[in-house]
Design a protein around this motif. Structure first.
Motif, PDB file in Angstrom:
ATOM      1  N   LYS A   1       0.817  -1.217   0.000  1.00 50.72           N
ATOM      2  CA  LYS A   1       0.000   0.000   0.000  1.00 50.72           C
ATOM      3  C   LYS A   1       0.850   1.267   0.000  1.00 50.72           C
ATOM      4  CE  LYS A   1      -0.523   0.149   5.060  1.00 50.72           C
ATOM      5  NZ  LYS A   1       0.289   1.356   5.243  1.00 50.72           N
ATOM      6  N   ASP A   2       2.186   1.103  -0.053  1.00 46.96           N
ATOM      7  CA  ASP A   2       3.087   2.258  -0.016  1.00 46.96           C
ATOM      8  C   ASP A   2       3.964   2.338  -1.270  1.00 46.96           C
ATOM      9  OD1 ASP A   2       2.125   2.862   2.523  1.00 46.96           O
ATOM     10  OD2 ASP A   2       3.695   1.736   3.539  1.00 46.96           O
ATOM     11  N   PRO A   3       3.367   2.444  -2.451  1.00 48.13           N
ATOM     12  CA  PRO A   3       4.167   2.465  -3.690  1.00 48.13           C
ATOM     13  C   PRO A   3       5.053   3.698  -3.833  1.00 48.13           C
ATOM     14  CG  PRO A   3       1.875   3.011  -4.165  1.00 48.13           C
ATOM     15  CD  PRO A   3       1.918   2.543  -2.740  1.00 48.13           C
ATOM     16  N   ALA A   4       4.624   4.830  -3.284  1.00 51.60           N
ATOM     17  CA  ALA A   4       5.423   6.052  -3.407  1.00 51.60           C
ATOM     18  C   ALA A   4       6.720   5.940  -2.611  1.00 51.60           C
ATOM     19  CB  ALA A   4       4.619   7.265  -2.936  1.00 51.60           C
ATOM     20  N   ILE A   5       6.639   5.332  -1.420  1.00 52.32           N
ATOM     21  CA  ILE A   5       7.848   5.130  -0.602  1.00 52.32           C
ATOM     22  C   ILE A   5       8.812   4.209  -1.333  1.00 52.32           C
ATOM     23  CG2 ILE A   5       8.778   4.191   1.543  1.00 52.32           C
ATOM     24  CD1 ILE A   5       6.192   4.984   2.926  1.00 52.32           C
ATOM     25  N   GLN A   6       8.299   3.110  -1.866  1.00 47.20           N
ATOM     26  CA  GLN A   6       9.144   2.155  -2.580  1.00 47.20           C
ATOM     27  C   GLN A   6       9.829   2.810  -3.782  1.00 47.20           C
ATOM     28  OE1 GLN A   6       7.182  -0.647  -5.045  1.00 47.20           O
ATOM     29  NE2 GLN A   6       8.820  -2.172  -4.987  1.00 47.20           N
ATOM     30  N   LYS A   7       9.074   3.574  -4.560  1.00 52.07           N
ATOM     31  CA  LYS A   7       9.626   4.225  -5.747  1.00 52.07           C
ATOM     32  C   LYS A   7      10.712   5.228  -5.371  1.00 52.07           C
ATOM     33  CE  LYS A   7       8.259   6.850  -9.852  1.00 52.07           C
ATOM     34  NZ  LYS A   7       7.122   7.467 -10.600  1.00 52.07           N
ATOM     35  N   SER A   8      10.458   6.033  -4.336  1.00 52.11           N
ATOM     36  CA  SER A   8      11.431   7.024  -3.889  1.00 52.11           C
ATOM     37  C   SER A   8      12.684   6.355  -3.335  1.00 52.11           C
ATOM     38  CB  SER A   8      10.800   7.929  -2.828  1.00 52.11           C
ATOM     39  OG  SER A   8      11.724   8.888  -2.367  1.00 52.11           O
ATOM     40  N   TYR A   9      12.488   5.277  -2.582  1.00 54.98           N
ATOM     41  CA  TYR A   9      13.606   4.510  -2.017  1.00 54.98           C
ATOM     42  C   TYR A   9      14.484   3.962  -3.145  1.00 54.98           C
ATOM     43  CZ  TYR A   9      16.014   0.987   0.882  1.00 54.98           C
ATOM     44  OH  TYR A   9      16.955   0.228   1.530  1.00 54.98           O
ATOM     45  N   ASN A  10      13.860   3.348  -4.145  1.00 52.41           N
ATOM     46  CA  ASN A  10      14.621   2.764  -5.250  1.00 52.41           C
ATOM     47  C   ASN A  10      15.400   3.821  -6.024  1.00 52.41           C
ATOM     48  OD1 ASN A  10      14.212  -0.001  -5.018  1.00 52.41           O
ATOM     49  ND2 ASN A  10      12.317   0.025  -6.185  1.00 52.41           N
ATOM     50  N   ARG A  11      14.807   4.992  -6.199  1.00 57.38           N
ATOM     51  CA  ARG A  11      15.492   6.077  -6.889  1.00 57.38           C
ATOM     52  C   ARG A  11      16.733   6.507  -6.101  1.00 57.38           C
ATOM     53  NH1 ARG A  11      12.318  11.613  -8.137  1.00 57.38           N
ATOM     54  NH2 ARG A  11      12.190  11.554  -5.849  1.00 57.38           N
ATOM     55  N   ALA A  12      16.584   6.649  -4.796  1.00 59.67           N
ATOM     56  CA  ALA A  12      17.712   7.038  -3.943  1.00 59.67           C
ATOM     57  C   ALA A  12      18.779   5.949  -3.933  1.00 59.67           C
ATOM     58  CB  ALA A  12      17.212   7.306  -2.525  1.00 59.67           C
ATOM     59  N   LEU A  13      18.347   4.694  -3.834  1.00 61.80           N
ATOM     60  CA  LEU A  13      19.294   3.574  -3.822  1.00 61.80           C
ATOM     61  C   LEU A  13      20.082   3.509  -5.127  1.00 61.80           C
ATOM     62  CD1 LEU A  13      20.457   1.001  -2.539  1.00 61.80           C
ATOM     63  CD2 LEU A  13      18.482  -0.248  -3.450  1.00 61.80           C
ATOM     64  N   HIS A  14      19.412   3.740  -6.242  1.00 64.28           N
ATOM     65  CA  HIS A  14      20.084   3.718  -7.541  1.00 64.28           C
ATOM     66  C   HIS A  14      21.213   4.753  -7.586  1.00 64.28           C
ATOM     67  CE1 HIS A  14      20.655   3.247 -11.844  1.00 64.28           C
ATOM     68  NE2 HIS A  14      20.514   4.557 -11.995  1.00 64.28           N
ATOM     69  N   GLN A  15      20.956   5.923  -7.048  1.00 64.18           N
ATOM     70  CA  GLN A  15      21.984   6.966  -7.011  1.00 64.18           C
ATOM     71  C   GLN A  15      23.183   6.507  -6.181  1.00 64.18           C
ATOM     72  OE1 GLN A  15      20.052  10.412  -5.437  1.00 64.18           O
ATOM     73  NE2 GLN A  15      18.740  10.727  -7.225  1.00 64.18           N
ATOM     74  N   LEU A  16      22.913   5.876  -5.055  1.00 65.47           N
ATOM     75  CA  LEU A  16      23.987   5.419  -4.171  1.00 65.47           C
ATOM     76  C   LEU A  16      24.766   4.257  -4.778  1.00 65.47           C
ATOM     77  CD1 LEU A  16      21.987   5.569  -0.816  1.00 65.47           C
ATOM     78  CD2 LEU A  16      23.828   7.104  -1.509  1.00 65.47           C
ATOM     79  N   GLN A  17      24.098   3.466  -5.607  1.00 62.96           N
ATOM     80  CA  GLN A  17      24.801   2.398  -6.322  1.00 62.96           C
ATOM     81  C   GLN A  17      25.673   2.982  -7.423  1.00 62.96           C
ATOM     82  OE1 GLN A  17      21.209   0.211  -7.282  1.00 62.96           O
ATOM     83  NE2 GLN A  17      21.720  -1.441  -5.861  1.00 62.96           N
ATOM     84  N   GLN A  18      25.146   4.002  -8.095  1.00 59.99           N
ATOM     85  CA  GLN A  18      25.874   4.617  -9.204  1.00 59.99           C
ATOM     86  C   GLN A  18      27.116   5.376  -8.742  1.00 59.99           C
ATOM     87  OE1 GLN A  18      24.398   2.808 -11.823  1.00 59.99           O
ATOM     88  NE2 GLN A  18      24.846   4.677 -12.953  1.00 59.99           N
ATOM     89  N   ASP A  19      27.026   6.035  -7.575  1.00 57.66           N
ATOM     90  CA  ASP A  19      28.176   6.830  -7.134  1.00 57.66           C
ATOM     91  C   ASP A  19      29.176   6.037  -6.281  1.00 57.66           C
ATOM     92  OD1 ASP A  19      27.211   6.705  -4.505  1.00 57.66           O
ATOM     93  OD2 ASP A  19      26.489   8.768  -4.466  1.00 57.66           O
TER      94      ASP A  19
END
Length: 263
Positions: A228-246
């Motif tokens: 029921k929390d798709p916005a949290i998941q999407k925001s988390y994944n976006r932030a995680l992707h940045q941390l993986q990339q850098d």
């Protein structure tokens, strides 16, 4: 005038880290805040007793998933709030709305996917069988009918059952090793990375680790969310992707495990 207000709002959502390049911090959207337990905070459930993922050092909560949780929350424009909880209450607590996310060496499984959503995997965990040094066991196929320690409901317990071992419940890594030393169990199934991290700071005399990667595929470790929390998941994944990339996730992996286990 309206144009300038919009421009200032965009600038306010971006933080530039001069040292080491630009770091983008996304302001939490209204959709994310509406799903959070507490506005402006990412409430993270974890054990806090499982080195090197989350544990206490000099009374302070630390570990790979603690540092990663702080970094992800910051990129999401939120403050990380950790809630240490016993393993057998963590996932149920997520379902009951006590946390926004669980970060606790969680393996992606079909059963969990029926009720929850996962983040992108951030590390891969290799299974290991830990036994006394004089043990004749050399692989997981040999644990059939033997007392093997693993945390109830964990992927480690699933492996014990798959290879027909008799499960002895215990989610605390250090006390599990003590039980093996004392002969109260034949061995314990856990992660190779937990063994490496533990052996850096503690004596492992009388024990040996058998890497079981050739018998059981490494587990994809991810954060866990309510559906029921798709916005949290999407925001988390976006932030995680940045941390993986850098390179942040890789650096934390090397810091706590002594190796890059992100792939």
């Amino acid at each position: 005038m309206k144009f300038w207000k919009k421009a200032l709002l965009v600038v306010a959502t971006v933080t530039l880290g001069l040292a080491g390049g630009a770091t983008v911090t996304h302001a939490a959207s209204s959709a994310v805040n509406s799903e959070l337990q507490h506005k402006g905070e990412l409430t993270i459930g974890l054990e806090g007793t499982y080195s090197p993922y989350s544990y206490r050092k000099d009374g302070k909560l630390t570990g790979f998933e603690v540092d990663l949780g702080k970094d992800v929350a910051k990129r999401m424009g939120l403050k990380a709030h950790f809630v240490p909880t016993k393993w057998d209450s963590l996932i149920a607590g997520l379902g009951a709305g006590k946390f926004d996310v669980v970060m606790n060496n969680i393996t992606q499984t079909p059963e969990r996917a029926k009720q929850y959503h996962f983040s992108t995997p951030y590390i891969h965990s290799h299974f290991a069988l830990i036994v006394p040094k004089n043990s004749h066991l050399t692989n997981l196929k040999q644990i059939s009918g033997k007392k093997i320690i693993a945390g109830t409901g964990t992927n480690n317990a699933t492996v014990v059952k798959k290879f027909k071992g008799t499960l002895v419940p215990n989610s605390n890594f250090a006390s599990s090793l003590d039980m093996v030393r004392q002969g109260r169990a034949t061995g314990t199934v856990n992660s190779r990375e937990a063994w490496y991290a533990y052996s850096k700071q503690h004596a492992t005399k009388g024990l040996k680790m058998i890497d079981a990667s050739n018998e059981e595929r490494p587990a994809k470790i991810s954060a866990l969310f309510n559906k029921k929390d798709p916005a949290i998941q999407k925001s988390y994944n976006r932030a995680l992707h940045q941390l993986q990339q850098d390179g942040t996730v890789k650096r934390l992996s090397q810091k706590y495990f002594g190796a890059d286990i992100t792939k």
